[in-house]
Design a protein around this motif. Structure first.
Motif, PDB file in Angstrom:
ATOM      1  N   TYR A  80       2.394  28.115  12.129  1.00 21.64           N
ATOM      2  CA  TYR A  80       2.125  26.713  12.391  1.00 21.64           C
ATOM      3  C   TYR A  80       2.716  25.163  12.490  1.00 21.64           C
ATOM      4  O   TYR A  80       3.548  26.113  13.392  1.00 21.64           O
ATOM      5  N   LYS A  81       2.578  24.370  12.834  1.00 21.41           N
ATOM      6  CA  LYS A  81       2.828  23.771  13.868  1.00 21.41           C
ATOM      7  C   LYS A  81       3.499  22.847  12.763  1.00 21.41           C
ATOM      8  O   LYS A  81       2.447  21.503  12.488  1.00 21.41           O
ATOM      9  N   PRO A  82       4.890  22.114  13.366  1.00 23.04           N
ATOM     10  CA  PRO A  82       4.857  21.787  12.392  1.00 23.04           C
ATOM     11  C   PRO A  82       5.157  20.077  12.708  1.00 23.04           C
ATOM     12  O   PRO A  82       4.668  20.261  14.359  1.00 23.04           O
ATOM     13  N   ASN A  83       5.450  18.767  11.529  1.00 23.91           N
ATOM     14  CA  ASN A  83       5.272  17.327  12.888  1.00 23.91           C
ATOM     15  C   ASN A  83       6.571  17.398  14.259  1.00 23.91           C
ATOM     16  O   ASN A  83       6.555  16.421  15.058  1.00 23.91           O
ATOM     17  N   LEU A  84       7.694  17.865  13.618  1.00 28.28           N
ATOM     18  CA  LEU A  84       8.329  18.010  14.257  1.00 28.28           C
ATOM     19  C   LEU A  84       8.286  19.253  15.862  1.00 28.28           C
ATOM     20  O   LEU A  84       8.182  20.224  15.356  1.00 28.28           O
ATOM     21  N   GLU A  85       8.875  18.978  16.805  1.00 31.28           N
ATOM     22  CA  GLU A  85       8.838  19.841  17.717  1.00 31.28           C
ATOM     23  C   GLU A  85      10.111  20.109  17.625  1.00 31.28           C
ATOM     24  O   GLU A  85      11.515  20.284  17.165  1.00 31.28           O
ATOM     25  N   ASN A  86      10.209  21.405  18.661  1.00 27.48           N
ATOM     26  CA  ASN A  86      11.705  22.765  18.216  1.00 27.48           C
ATOM     27  C   ASN A  86      12.839  21.506  19.003  1.00 27.48           C
ATOM     28  O   ASN A  86      13.846  21.635  18.611  1.00 27.48           O
ATOM     29  N   LYS A  87      12.471  20.459  20.106  1.00 27.61           N
ATOM     30  CA  LYS A  87      13.386  20.044  20.508  1.00 27.61           C
ATOM     31  C   LYS A  87      14.256  18.426  19.662  1.00 27.61           C
ATOM     32  O   LYS A  87      15.734  18.775  18.990  1.00 27.61           O
ATOM     33  N   GLU A  88      13.116  18.009  18.573  1.00 28.28           N
ATOM     34  CA  GLU A  88      13.384  17.128  17.466  1.00 28.28           C
ATOM     35  C   GLU A  88      14.170  18.363  16.798  1.00 28.28           C
ATOM     36  O   GLU A  88      15.289  17.330  16.561  1.00 28.28           O
ATOM     37  N   LEU A  89      13.757  18.883  16.212  1.00 22.72           N
ATOM     38  CA  LEU A  89      14.034  20.086  15.594  1.00 22.72           C
ATOM     39  C   LEU A  89      16.037  20.492  15.946  1.00 22.72           C
ATOM     40  O   LEU A  89      16.823  20.247  15.214  1.00 22.72           O
ATOM     41  N   ARG A  90      16.115  20.959  16.889  1.00 20.78           N
ATOM     42  CA  ARG A  90      17.479  20.863  17.581  1.00 20.78           C
ATOM     43  C   ARG A  90      18.842  19.163  18.012  1.00 20.78           C
ATOM     44  O   ARG A  90      19.764  19.629  17.525  1.00 20.78           O
ATOM     45  N   GLU A  91      17.724  18.268  17.848  1.00 23.35           N
ATOM     46  CA  GLU A  91      18.403  17.193  17.673  1.00 23.35           C
ATOM     47  C   GLU A  91      18.345  17.589  16.023  1.00 23.35           C
ATOM     48  O   GLU A  91      19.852  16.461  16.244  1.00 23.35           O
TER      49      GLU A  91
ATOM     50  N   ILE B 207      17.292  21.964   6.807  1.00 25.28           N
ATOM     51  CA  ILE B 207      17.312  22.661   8.031  1.00 25.28           C
ATOM     52  C   ILE B 207      16.691  23.622   8.790  1.00 25.28           C
ATOM     53  O   ILE B 207      16.345  24.609   9.823  1.00 25.28           O
ATOM     54  N   ALA B 208      17.605  24.900   7.622  1.00 27.97           N
ATOM     55  CA  ALA B 208      17.670  26.050   7.796  1.00 27.97           C
ATOM     56  C   ALA B 208      15.705  26.700   7.487  1.00 27.97           C
ATOM     57  O   ALA B 208      15.587  27.322   7.864  1.00 27.97           O
ATOM     58  N   ILE B 209      15.379  25.591   6.494  1.00 34.99           N
ATOM     59  CA  ILE B 209      13.819  25.966   6.024  1.00 34.99           C
ATOM     60  C   ILE B 209      13.011  25.420   7.192  1.00 34.99           C
ATOM     61  O   ILE B 209      11.976  26.098   7.245  1.00 34.99           O
ATOM     62  N   LEU B 210      13.573  24.824   7.899  1.00 35.07           N
ATOM     63  CA  LEU B 210      12.411  23.874   8.983  1.00 35.07           C
ATOM     64  C   LEU B 210      12.409  25.369  10.251  1.00 35.07           C
ATOM     65  O   LEU B 210      11.146  25.298  10.272  1.00 35.07           O
ATOM     66  N   TYR B 211      13.579  25.862  10.424  1.00 37.09           N
ATOM     67  CA  TYR B 211      14.025  26.879  11.402  1.00 37.09           C
ATOM     68  C   TYR B 211      13.188  28.016  10.922  1.00 37.09           C
ATOM     69  O   TYR B 211      12.085  28.321  11.867  1.00 37.09           O
ATOM     70  N   VAL B 212      13.289  28.371   9.904  1.00 42.09           N
ATOM     71  CA  VAL B 212      12.513  29.755   9.294  1.00 42.09           C
ATOM     72  C   VAL B 212      11.009  29.209   8.871  1.00 42.09           C
ATOM     73  O   VAL B 212      10.754  30.568   9.832  1.00 42.09           O
TER      74      VAL B 212
END
Length: 75
Positions: free
Chosen positions: A51-62, A38-43
């Motif tokens: 870079y546009k990951p497959n996850l949106e910020n909302k999904e990352l928070r979830e 999870i930390a790597i995704l945030y960083v």
């Protein structure tokens, strides 16, 4: 495939990983992997705004909330 690494942790991080592992009945390794992933995704999103990951910020928070509740699946 999982590889084995030795990581030195400060006392407070070790205590926190043990607390999470005990609370959710998982191994310390699994707790470390979840938090690290999870930390790597945030960083990545912070360092590379283009870079546009497959996850949106909302999904990352979830994902973060679910991890803290012990409801995160390994995938």
């Amino acid at each position: 495939m999982l590889k084995r690494y030795q990581v030195l942790l400060t006392d407070w991080i070790e205590d926190y990983i043990k607390l999470v592992a005990d609370k959710y009945d998982i191994s310390a390794s699994a707790a470390s992997r979840v938090h690290l992933a999870i930390a790597i995704l945030y960083v990545i999103t912070a360092l590379y705004p283009d870079y546009k990951p497959n996850l949106e910020n909302k999904e990352l928070r979830e994902l973060s909330k679910n991890a803290s509740k012990g409801e995160l699946e390994e995938e």
